[in-house]
Design a protein around this motif. Sequence first.
Motif, PDB file in Angstrom:
ATOM      1  N   THR A   1       0.849  -1.175   0.000  1.00  0.00           N
ATOM      2  CA  THR A   1       0.000   0.000   0.000  1.00  0.00           C
ATOM      3  C   THR A   1       0.893   1.236   0.000  1.00  0.00           C
ATOM      4  O   THR A   1       1.876   1.291   0.736  1.00  0.00           O
ATOM      5  CB  THR A   1      -0.907   0.025   1.251  1.00  0.00           C
ATOM      6  N   ARG A   2       0.540   2.215  -0.825  1.00  0.00           N
ATOM      7  CA  ARG A   2       1.324   3.461  -0.905  1.00  0.00           C
ATOM      8  C   ARG A   2       0.351   4.627  -0.863  1.00  0.00           C
ATOM      9  O   ARG A   2      -0.543   4.729  -1.696  1.00  0.00           O
ATOM     10  CB  ARG A   2       2.137   3.494  -2.187  1.00  0.00           C
ATOM     11  N   ILE A   3       0.504   5.489   0.142  1.00  0.00           N
ATOM     12  CA  ILE A   3      -0.397   6.632   0.278  1.00  0.00           C
ATOM     13  C   ILE A   3       0.414   7.913   0.448  1.00  0.00           C
ATOM     14  O   ILE A   3       1.597   7.889   0.806  1.00  0.00           O
ATOM     15  CB  ILE A   3      -1.361   6.465   1.478  1.00  0.00           C
ATOM     16  N   LYS A   4      -0.232   9.028   0.200  1.00  0.00           N
ATOM     17  CA  LYS A   4       0.424  10.325   0.336  1.00  0.00           C
ATOM     18  C   LYS A   4       0.522  10.729   1.800  1.00  0.00           C
ATOM     19  O   LYS A   4      -0.406  10.495   2.589  1.00  0.00           O
ATOM     20  CB  LYS A   4      -0.349  11.390  -0.443  1.00  0.00           C
ATOM     21  N   LEU A   5       1.637  11.327   2.137  1.00  0.00           N
ATOM     22  CA  LEU A   5       1.840  11.894   3.471  1.00  0.00           C
ATOM     23  C   LEU A   5       2.197  13.369   3.288  1.00  0.00           C
ATOM     24  O   LEU A   5       3.177  13.697   2.633  1.00  0.00           O
ATOM     25  CB  LEU A   5       2.952  11.166   4.227  1.00  0.00           C
ATOM     26  N   PHE A   6       1.360  14.239   3.859  1.00  0.00           N
ATOM     27  CA  PHE A   6       1.596  15.678   3.752  1.00  0.00           C
ATOM     28  C   PHE A   6       2.131  16.198   5.081  1.00  0.00           C
ATOM     29  O   PHE A   6       1.455  16.089   6.113  1.00  0.00           O
ATOM     30  CB  PHE A   6       0.300  16.409   3.392  1.00  0.00           C
ATOM     31  N   TYR A   7       3.344  16.730   5.042  1.00  0.00           N
ATOM     32  CA  TYR A   7       3.885  17.388   6.235  1.00  0.00           C
ATOM     33  C   TYR A   7       3.331  18.809   6.223  1.00  0.00           C
ATOM     34  O   TYR A   7       3.623  19.602   5.333  1.00  0.00           O
ATOM     35  CB  TYR A   7       5.413  17.410   6.202  1.00  0.00           C
ATOM     36  N   ARG A   8       2.501  19.116   7.230  1.00  0.00           N
ATOM     37  CA  ARG A   8       1.835  20.413   7.292  1.00  0.00           C
ATOM     38  C   ARG A   8       2.418  21.237   8.434  1.00  0.00           C
ATOM     39  O   ARG A   8       2.287  20.872   9.611  1.00  0.00           O
ATOM     40  CB  ARG A   8       0.333  20.229   7.490  1.00  0.00           C
ATOM     41  N   PRO A   9       3.093  22.348   8.109  1.00  0.00           N
ATOM     42  CA  PRO A   9       3.662  23.197   9.159  1.00  0.00           C
ATOM     43  C   PRO A   9       2.616  23.621  10.183  1.00  0.00           C
ATOM     44  O   PRO A   9       1.428  23.747   9.854  1.00  0.00           O
ATOM     45  CB  PRO A   9       4.195  24.405   8.374  1.00  0.00           C
ATOM     46  N   GLU A  10       3.076  23.845  11.391  1.00  0.00           N
ATOM     47  CA  GLU A  10       2.158  24.157  12.488  1.00  0.00           C
ATOM     48  C   GLU A  10       1.222  25.318  12.162  1.00  0.00           C
ATOM     49  O   GLU A  10       0.021  25.263  12.441  1.00  0.00           O
ATOM     50  CB  GLU A  10       2.962  24.464  13.754  1.00  0.00           C
ATOM     51  N   LYS A  11       1.745  26.361  11.545  1.00  0.00           N
ATOM     52  CA  LYS A  11       0.907  27.544  11.299  1.00  0.00           C
ATOM     53  C   LYS A  11      -0.139  27.317  10.216  1.00  0.00           C
ATOM     54  O   LYS A  11      -1.048  28.135  10.047  1.00  0.00           O
ATOM     55  CB  LYS A  11       1.788  28.746  10.948  1.00  0.00           C
ATOM     56  N   LEU A  12      -0.026  26.185   9.497  1.00  0.00           N
ATOM     57  CA  LEU A  12      -1.021  25.876   8.465  1.00  0.00           C
ATOM     58  C   LEU A  12      -2.068  24.859   8.932  1.00  0.00           C
ATOM     59  O   LEU A  12      -2.990  24.534   8.171  1.00  0.00           O
ATOM     60  CB  LEU A  12      -0.335  25.339   7.201  1.00  0.00           C
ATOM     61  N   MET A  13      -1.905  24.354  10.159  1.00  0.00           N
ATOM     62  CA  MET A  13      -2.884  23.387  10.660  1.00  0.00           C
ATOM     63  C   MET A  13      -4.257  24.036  10.775  1.00  0.00           C
ATOM     64  O   MET A  13      -4.388  25.207  11.137  1.00  0.00           O
ATOM     65  CB  MET A  13      -2.445  22.830  12.013  1.00  0.00           C
TER      66      MET A  13
END
Length: 249
Positions: free
Chosen positions: A133-145
């Motif tokens: 299984t391969r899925i996307k992982l988005f690293y979202r900076p704290e200020k964009l949460m």
Amino acid sequence: MNLKASLATVAMLFGAMIFSQSTLAAVALDRTRVIYDGAERSISLNISNENKARPYLAQSWLEDEQGKKIKSPLMALPPVQRIEPGHKSAIKIQSLPAAKSLPQDRESLFYFNLREIPPRSEKQNVLQIALQTRIKLFYRPEKLMIDPRASIKPVQNQLTLKKNGDQYTVINPTGYYVTLITAASHVDGKEESDFKPIMIPPQGSAAINVKASKLGSHPVLSYIDDFGGRPKLTFSCKANVCRVTDSRE
């Protein structure tokens, strides 16, 4: 049976085995995408062995946007683990100090991979396939949460379309990746079968492969949100620019 027929039979059997294995995947993941909160040191993904009779190994790793295996700035732990029949477990995605060097005004894209490895068969001449299984992982900076409890308009409402000839280009002014999965000429209209899903990077753009004349002056595009939902965006066009006028689940 001649050689050609024999090869055809083998190919059919091999295809049937792949289909059978695919429909009986053992190790399951609890989500279809990962949003990594930049404020957290680590997050956990839940996995389970749906096979009630046999233990499986679960192998996990991360890749960068180009599909290259990485061990920094994020790491999947443990890289390999055994899951007993019918049991559950977890995989930790941990950030390393290098994560602080990632852009803080936009998301960064990675891929999480999970491969199941079946136990060795006691039978001879058995083909075993390790499903992945391969899925996307988005690293979202704290200020964009985004607080899901906040009553704010989706950031995807900021998308615009620019018409050039008979083609629309999607412009994404936000700091988030946006994945568009369907296109239609109106809300209740039939989805265009020729449309190919596209992912627009933060502060980037991408062309829609369906002709603008097919989508008309009120095109409707749907995207995948953080929870796997598929909200629809209805655009209204004036001259060569289209803006979102309505969004709904």
